[in-house]
Design a protein around this motif. Structure first.
Motif, mmCIF file in Angstrom:
data_model
loop_
_atom_site.group_PDB
_atom_site.id
_atom_site.type_symbol
_atom_site.label_atom_id
_atom_site.label_comp_id
_atom_site.label_asym_id
_atom_site.label_seq_id
_atom_site.Cartn_x
_atom_site.Cartn_y
_atom_site.Cartn_z
ATOM 1 N N GLU A 14 0.823 -1.212 0.000
ATOM 2 C CA GLU A 14 0.000 0.000 0.000
ATOM 3 C C GLU A 14 0.859 1.264 0.000
ATOM 4 O O GLU A 14 0.529 2.245 -0.679
ATOM 5 C CB GLU A 14 -0.945 -0.001 1.206
ATOM 6 C CG GLU A 14 -2.105 -0.975 1.089
ATOM 7 C CD GLU A 14 -3.061 -0.868 2.263
ATOM 8 O OE1 GLU A 14 -2.680 -0.227 3.273
ATOM 9 O OE2 GLU A 14 -4.175 -1.416 2.178
ATOM 10 N N LEU A 15 1.932 1.245 0.741
ATOM 11 C CA LEU A 15 2.806 2.420 0.788
ATOM 12 C C LEU A 15 3.513 2.629 -0.549
ATOM 13 O O LEU A 15 3.651 3.770 -1.020
ATOM 14 C CB LEU A 15 3.830 2.257 1.916
ATOM 15 C CG LEU A 15 4.834 3.405 2.088
ATOM 16 C CD1 LEU A 15 4.110 4.724 2.309
ATOM 17 C CD2 LEU A 15 5.783 3.114 3.239
ATOM 18 N N ILE A 16 3.954 1.556 -1.182
ATOM 19 C CA ILE A 16 4.619 1.685 -2.483
ATOM 20 C C ILE A 16 3.639 2.203 -3.528
ATOM 21 O O ILE A 16 3.985 3.070 -4.349
ATOM 22 C CB ILE A 16 5.222 0.330 -2.906
ATOM 23 C CG1 ILE A 16 6.345 -0.066 -1.934
ATOM 24 C CG2 ILE A 16 5.759 0.400 -4.330
ATOM 25 C CD1 ILE A 16 6.962 -1.416 -2.232
ATOM 26 N N ARG A 17 2.406 1.693 -3.515
ATOM 27 C CA ARG A 17 1.397 2.198 -4.458
ATOM 28 C C ARG A 17 1.139 3.688 -4.235
ATOM 29 O O ARG A 17 1.001 4.463 -5.195
ATOM 30 C CB ARG A 17 0.098 1.410 -4.290
ATOM 31 C CG ARG A 17 0.130 0.003 -4.853
ATOM 32 C CD ARG A 17 -1.277 -0.567 -4.962
ATOM 33 N NE ARG A 17 -1.262 -1.931 -5.480
ATOM 34 C CZ ARG A 17 -1.361 -3.017 -4.718
ATOM 35 N NH1 ARG A 17 -1.478 -2.891 -3.402
ATOM 36 N NH2 ARG A 17 -1.345 -4.214 -5.262
ATOM 37 N N ARG A 18 1.063 4.082 -2.980
ATOM 38 C CA ARG A 18 0.810 5.487 -2.673
ATOM 39 C C ARG A 18 1.964 6.371 -3.155
ATOM 40 O O ARG A 18 1.736 7.468 -3.693
ATOM 41 C CB ARG A 18 0.590 5.642 -1.168
ATOM 42 C CG ARG A 18 0.129 7.017 -0.756
ATOM 43 C CD ARG A 18 -0.583 6.998 0.585
ATOM 44 N NE ARG A 18 0.231 6.429 1.643
ATOM 45 C CZ ARG A 18 -0.057 5.281 2.279
ATOM 46 N NH1 ARG A 18 -1.115 4.571 1.921
ATOM 47 N NH2 ARG A 18 0.704 4.843 3.251
ATOM 48 N N LYS A 19 3.178 5.914 -3.000
ATOM 49 C CA LYS A 19 4.329 6.689 -3.467
ATOM 50 C C LYS A 19 4.382 6.748 -4.991
ATOM 51 O O LYS A 19 4.827 7.753 -5.565
ATOM 52 C CB LYS A 19 5.622 6.080 -2.901
ATOM 53 C CG LYS A 19 5.717 6.178 -1.384
ATOM 54 C CD LYS A 19 6.956 5.501 -0.833
ATOM 55 C CE LYS A 19 8.187 6.318 -1.104
ATOM 56 N NZ LYS A 19 9.381 5.776 -0.400
ATOM 57 N N LEU A 20 3.916 5.696 -5.656
ATOM 58 C CA LEU A 20 3.844 5.726 -7.114
ATOM 59 C C LEU A 20 2.783 6.715 -7.587
ATOM 60 O O LEU A 20 2.979 7.441 -8.575
ATOM 61 C CB LEU A 20 3.538 4.328 -7.656
ATOM 62 C CG LEU A 20 4.691 3.317 -7.625
ATOM 63 C CD1 LEU A 20 4.195 1.921 -7.971
ATOM 64 C CD2 LEU A 20 5.808 3.736 -8.573
ATOM 65 N N GLN A 21 1.664 6.761 -6.894
ATOM 66 C CA GLN A 21 0.605 7.703 -7.266
ATOM 67 C C GLN A 21 1.045 9.152 -7.073
ATOM 68 O O GLN A 21 0.616 10.040 -7.823
ATOM 69 C CB GLN A 21 -0.651 7.412 -6.444
ATOM 70 C CG GLN A 21 -1.315 6.083 -6.778
ATOM 71 C CD GLN A 21 -2.454 5.748 -5.830
ATOM 72 O OE1 GLN A 21 -2.724 6.489 -4.876
ATOM 73 N NE2 GLN A 21 -3.123 4.622 -6.078
ATOM 74 N N ARG A 22 1.880 9.383 -6.086
ATOM 75 C CA ARG A 22 2.345 10.741 -5.802
ATOM 76 C C ARG A 22 3.640 11.081 -6.546
ATOM 77 O O ARG A 22 4.182 12.171 -6.354
ATOM 78 C CB ARG A 22 2.575 10.896 -4.295
ATOM 79 C CG ARG A 22 1.301 10.738 -3.460
ATOM 80 C CD ARG A 22 1.630 10.773 -1.980
ATOM 81 N NE ARG A 22 0.430 10.628 -1.154
ATOM 82 C CZ ARG A 22 0.438 10.540 0.186
ATOM 83 N NH1 ARG A 22 1.600 10.581 0.840
ATOM 84 N NH2 ARG A 22 -0.688 10.405 0.843
ATOM 85 N N TYR A 23 4.130 10.176 -7.349
ATOM 86 C CA TYR A 23 5.359 10.385 -8.125
ATOM 87 C C TYR A 23 6.533 10.769 -7.210
ATOM 88 O O TYR A 23 7.271 11.724 -7.467
ATOM 89 C CB TYR A 23 5.144 11.469 -9.189
ATOM 90 C CG TYR A 23 4.134 11.078 -10.241
ATOM 91 C CD1 TYR A 23 4.522 10.356 -11.365
ATOM 92 C CD2 TYR A 23 2.791 11.420 -10.099
ATOM 93 C CE1 TYR A 23 3.593 9.983 -12.331
ATOM 94 C CE2 TYR A 23 1.855 11.048 -11.054
ATOM 95 C CZ TYR A 23 2.261 10.323 -12.166
ATOM 96 O OH TYR A 23 1.340 9.955 -13.113
#
Length: 286
Positions: free
Chosen positions: A72-81
């Motif tokens: 979940e944290l990695i996905r969130r960081k990908l969404q926020r670039y």
């Protein structure tokens, strides 16, 4: 330069700037697309969502893992670039499996799943993110000159990541590095470097202990020699010679000195002075 020409130059610069921005945005989009594709393919192996959410609430987790990492944290960081380089993304992906090894141990069922994810992600890092693969020659060089215990550990790592049984390799210990997986080579090199660092530290510590022992022996020897010298000095007896006495003979007998009235050959007069020839001349009044 005329005003019309200046307008054309400014317009051209503006177009080039927008074009460059579009290129960067396109390349950046490709990079994040690759990262998302890798993350999704690896996380599909986690069918029970063991690594989906923050594991910080697990018992004693903070004592074993300093920095939690999860899907979940990695996905969130990908969404926020938030990932600026492939290395940043690979560090977080590797942290997911490394944290599992730290908390569960390498032989736990969850660690077996983490190892499968690690093997997949390392291959995808090389093929899709163009990460530099570990050269087999570098692994061979790092493993040369190891102790028997370190060699057995390297063999165990090789068998673990290549899916082999150590018992089946008892008669044949030739490791085929050229056909090994990316994760296998990386783990072998990582252990070899760590082992070399530990050997270097132990050697420095051994040399320091040796120097300390030699210094202590020298200090003890010097202290013993100094004590022996002091003892020798204490054994020496100094005899004070008697003060020499003059023989009582007539010429050595003190003769009492006669007290004579002090007579000065020169007397200064207040009203006169001496000339160089010794004559006294009266001073005429001013």
């Amino acid at each position: 330069m005329s005003s019309s020409t200046q307008i054309l130059v400014d317009e051209l610069r503006s177009r080039l700037k927008r074009r460059r921005s579009d290129i960067f945005r396109y390349l950046d989009g490709l990079f994040y697309e690759d990262c998302r594709r890798i993350m999704e393919s690896v996380s599909e192996l986690d069918s029970d969502d063991l690594f989906l959410r923050n594991p910080a609430s697990l018992p004693d987790y903070a004592q074993h893992v300093p920095q939690p990492m999860y899907w979940e944290l990695i996905r969130r960081k990908l969404q926020r670039y938030e990932y600026k380089t492939p290395a940043d993304f690979m560090t977080d992906m590797r942290a997911v499996v490394n944290n599992c090894y730290l908390y569960k141990g390498i032989h736990a069922p969850a660690s077996k799943l983490a190892r499968a994810m690690e093997i997949l992600m390392e291959d995808r890092f090389v093929t899709e993110l163009r990460a530099a693969p570990v050269p087999p020659a570098e692994v061979k060089k790092a493993c040369t000159g190891m102790s028997s215990a370190d060699s057995r550990e390297v063999l165990r790592i090789y068998a673990l990541y290549e899916g082999l049984e150590i018992g089946s390799m008892a008669g044949n210990t030739n490791i085929q590095l050229r056909t090994a997986k990316s994760a296998t080579l990386r783990r072998m090199l990582e252990y070899a470097k760590s082992s070399a660092e530990h050997r270097e530290k132990r050697e420095k510590l051994r040399q320091a202990v040796k120097v300390s022992r030699v210094s202590n022996r020298r200090r003890q020897t010097m202290t013993g020699a100094h004590a022996a010298l002091m003892q020798e000095d204490a054994d020496v007896k100094f005899h004070q010679d008697a003060e020499p006495q003059l023989e009582q003979v007539p010429q050595n007998t003190q003769t009492p000195m006669l007290m004579m009235e002090e007579v000065s050959p020169i007397r200064l007069e207040e009203a006169g002075e001496w000339l160089e020839d010794g004559d006294f001349e009266e001073l005429s009044p001013m």
